[in-house]
Design a protein around this motif. Sequence first.
Motif, PDB file in Angstrom:
ATOM      1  N   UNK A 185      14.823 105.123  69.967  1.00 50.33           N
ATOM      2  CA  UNK A 185      15.479 106.165  69.184  1.00 50.33           C
ATOM      3  C   UNK A 185      16.961 106.216  69.537  1.00 50.33           C
ATOM      4  N   UNK A 186      17.712 107.013  68.775  1.00 44.46           N
ATOM      5  CA  UNK A 186      19.133 107.183  69.096  1.00 44.46           C
ATOM      6  C   UNK A 186      19.302 107.915  70.431  1.00 44.46           C
ATOM      7  N   UNK A 187      18.345 108.748  70.800  1.00 47.91           N
ATOM      8  CA  UNK A 187      18.405 109.392  72.112  1.00 47.91           C
ATOM      9  C   UNK A 187      18.205 108.340  73.211  1.00 47.91           C
ATOM     10  N   UNK A 188      17.330 107.358  72.953  1.00 47.24           N
ATOM     11  CA  UNK A 188      17.158 106.252  73.901  1.00 47.24           C
ATOM     12  C   UNK A 188      18.449 105.429  74.005  1.00 47.24           C
ATOM     13  N   UNK A 189      19.123 105.254  72.886  1.00 50.61           N
ATOM     14  CA  UNK A 189      20.403 104.534  72.901  1.00 50.61           C
ATOM     15  C   UNK A 189      21.426 105.302  73.741  1.00 50.61           C
TER      16      UNK A 189
ATOM     17  N   UNK B 225      20.988 114.006  66.159  1.00 47.73           N
ATOM     18  CA  UNK B 225      21.234 112.704  66.786  1.00 47.73           C
ATOM     19  C   UNK B 225      20.120 111.727  66.404  1.00 47.73           C
ATOM     20  N   UNK B 226      18.890 112.193  66.452  1.00 46.50           N
ATOM     21  CA  UNK B 226      17.759 111.322  66.115  1.00 46.50           C
ATOM     22  C   UNK B 226      17.848 110.814  64.680  1.00 46.50           C
ATOM     23  N   UNK B 227      18.280 111.665  63.770  1.00 46.95           N
ATOM     24  CA  UNK B 227      18.304 111.267  62.360  1.00 46.95           C
ATOM     25  C   UNK B 227      19.591 110.567  61.945  1.00 46.95           C
ATOM     26  N   UNK B 228      20.713 111.007  62.543  1.00 46.67           N
ATOM     27  CA  UNK B 228      22.005 110.480  62.104  1.00 46.67           C
ATOM     28  C   UNK B 228      22.601 109.443  63.044  1.00 46.67           C
ATOM     29  N   UNK B 229      22.225 109.506  64.316  1.00 52.33           N
ATOM     30  CA  UNK B 229      22.831 108.578  65.271  1.00 52.33           C
ATOM     31  C   UNK B 229      24.292 108.911  65.478  1.00 52.33           C
ATOM     32  N   UNK B 230      25.143 108.096  64.902  1.00 48.27           N
ATOM     33  CA  UNK B 230      26.580 108.326  65.021  1.00 48.27           C
ATOM     34  C   UNK B 230      27.171 107.834  66.322  1.00 48.27           C
ATOM     35  N   UNK B 231      26.340 107.223  67.174  1.00 51.69           N
ATOM     36  CA  UNK B 231      26.842 106.736  68.462  1.00 51.69           C
ATOM     37  C   UNK B 231      27.696 105.494  68.243  1.00 51.69           C
TER      38      UNK B 231
ATOM     39  N   UNK C  20       7.898 117.295  72.592  1.00 55.74           N
ATOM     40  CA  UNK C  20       9.332 116.995  72.482  1.00 55.74           C
ATOM     41  C   UNK C  20       9.717 115.906  73.486  1.00 55.74           C
ATOM     42  N   UNK C  21       9.138 115.964  74.668  1.00 54.63           N
ATOM     43  CA  UNK C  21       9.379 114.903  75.653  1.00 54.63           C
ATOM     44  C   UNK C  21       8.918 113.566  75.105  1.00 54.63           C
ATOM     45  N   UNK C  22       7.721 113.547  74.535  1.00 55.33           N
ATOM     46  CA  UNK C  22       7.111 112.299  74.071  1.00 55.33           C
ATOM     47  C   UNK C  22       7.809 111.724  72.848  1.00 55.33           C
ATOM     48  N   UNK C  23       8.226 112.591  71.931  1.00 55.77           N
ATOM     49  CA  UNK C  23       8.722 112.106  70.640  1.00 55.77           C
ATOM     50  C   UNK C  23      10.243 112.101  70.519  1.00 55.77           C
TER      51      UNK C  23
END
Length: 359
Positions: free
Chosen positions: A2-6, A296-302, A32-35
């Motif tokens: 996911x973008x959070x993983x990124x 962040x998960x949906x849009x990223x933007x990183x 929330x932790x898992x997903x």
Amino acid sequence: MTHIDELAALGTSTWLDDLSRDRITSGNLQEVINTKSIVGVTTNPSIFASAMSKGTAYDKQISQLKDQGASVDEAVYAMSVDDVRDACDIFTEIYHSSHGQDGRVSIEVDPRISADRAATIAQARQLWATVDRPNVMIKIPATVESIPAITDALAEGISVNVTLIFSVSRYREVLVAYREGIQQAAANGHDVSNIFSVASFFVSRLDTEIDRRLDEIGTDEALALKGKAGVANAHRAYALFKQFGSAELPEGANLQRPLWASTGVKNPDYPATLYVSELAGPDTVNTMPESTIDAVLSEGGLHGDTLSDVEAAAEAVFAGLASVGIDIEEVFSVLEQEGVDKFVASWTELLDSMETQLS
């Protein structure tokens, strides 16, 4: 991935800025932790005031506390501590797998005692002992009066989340308090590798206050600076962290990571991920409301590490603010006092509500 993983791969841990009993008992926190890849939780008086004023999740415990003759303060902290302890247990695996860096849950000392060093360290000790989990962090505000209590707590082996930091000058004092606390902890025989700390730097509130002042000034030069102060201020703080964050720490001590707080965007004209994408980099934490995590998960933007080699640009923003007449030190003073006042107001509101339920 996911973008959070990124974001994690860039060096920024994502913590959730929210907690409630409903989240815990329904399984939502684990979900929330898992997903959504969150690896920690922060709380504050406003969060607990909101949680305890809604629904029926706390009714049974309130009834028990009423029967026990608990005072209002005792009742509120009993429920808060139980939530934090349960959340700590849910994060145990992450705490161990991250070697203590993450899997953290923060609980704050009473904001009404932020000007009292002795009362602050006394309550920090009490919360540390009562939660009784190695992955709890005790939140202590970075007010002038409470800075020494930060050193006191660390010296006793208590992991600390230093909160309500707005200015780089105050952050410098926090770095010194951390260094002195860890040095004293080592001298006191504590294993400093087991003591952790973060320094919570508030971001969006700075833009809200400065943008208001820039609008009042109204010139093209002033309006061109809107939405830039919060990120630039955090960039200056990170530069200080890179320069002094590891200075004179005893062997085995952990870095006190900068934590970006107040990262939900207040101005809808700004990207929802502004205070995430522009504050991504090594050895940092970003605590976000769930709406920001979802953005962040949906849009990223990183776009990679946005914390390195940006100090010159940050200084240019502050030079620009000064040139249009912004008194930045006065802004920081206002924001710190407002931060304490808002938490006190939330806490007082919660206590008033609890008093009614206990009567």
